[in-house]
Design an enzyme around this catalytic site. Sequence first.
Site, short mmCIF file in Angstrom:
data_model
loop_
_atom_site.label_atom_id
_atom_site.label_comp_id
_atom_site.label_asym_id
_atom_site.label_seq_id
_atom_site.Cartn_x
_atom_site.Cartn_y
_atom_site.Cartn_z
N SER A 87 -19.05 16.39 28.65
CA SER A 87 -19.83 15.72 27.62
C SER A 87 -20.33 14.36 28.11
CB SER A 87 -18.98 15.61 26.35
OG SER A 87 -19.78 15.49 25.20
N ASP B 185 -20.14 21.68 29.69
CA ASP B 185 -20.85 21.81 28.41
C ASP B 185 -21.74 20.61 28.09
OD1 ASP B 185 -21.23 23.84 26.41
OD2 ASP B 185 -20.42 22.43 24.95
N HIS C 237 -16.77 23.39 22.43
CA HIS C 237 -17.25 22.32 23.30
C HIS C 237 -16.16 21.75 24.22
CE1 HIS C 237 -19.57 18.96 24.74
NE2 HIS C 237 -18.81 18.07 24.12
#
Length: 302
Positions: free
Chosen positions: A123, A147, A278
Amino acid sequence: MTQTHTDLDEFGFLPNQALEQKVALPVVRRENITLADGRTLSALVYGTGAPRAFFVHGAGLNAHTWDRTILSLAEPAIAIDLPGHGESSWRNDGAYTPELLAPDLAAALAAWATGPVALIGHSLGGLAALLTAAHHPGTVSSLTLVDIVPGAGREGASGLAEFFRRLDFASVEDAVDHAMSFSLGGSREAARRGVLLNTRTRADGRIEWKHHMARIFSPSDDTPRVASDPEAGWRALEDVTVPVTLVAASRGFLSPDDITRFRAHQPHARVVTLDASHNVQEGAFVALAREISTDIPREVRP
């Protein structure tokens, strides 16, 4: 008996995790460095010998989010607390853009890595890792983005506003109840671990989030949120010369268009989709470690 921060051993969860995963328990220690402007950057060092992998977490998390992945990887590794998270100093300006985080990450690599390492970022940490790999290629042997691609995840971040409407709690269990009400953390035991490692007890006895992002995301706080430049990330992606892997979560932040654009900017990159939400490093840690292991350098220069 309910655990509190007073009796918390941040490494106390690791033995049971290693036992559950049927892997060896490495030596783990915390280290800190002082940055040029006086801020402190903190990290967890797993195992002995030269680090072969360097992990960077996402917004609102901390280095311990990688515990299970690193246990599965079974390689000497380092996971940092990004500025404004965990035991690292907060920025006075509340600005946690990839462009500002990347120089701190480069300083961390210079301090803790003895040669090029596999750099893994999730992230927000992935975007900072991307810029670091582009601008400091000699420090990185491979780049794994978990991700995330430039510009992705904005809807997920905005969805945190309601969760962070509450910034403090009467007790650890009160904070755990709050996390469970948003279906965060999995089981109550797992949620309690996450809360304990991501909060602290104030002088008045109230429990608050350790990370600065809680105030930035919260609608009840006036800390400004500084926007980043996604196009700078896309340009940097084209400049990365080491092998790149994108690990997409099947229920994560990335759309098909995001992956298509990623392939256009890095046509030789490896793209893998794992069955996870996620936070892949917490939901599919064995599979993620397996993917990372393919990019671990065989030798680290002294």
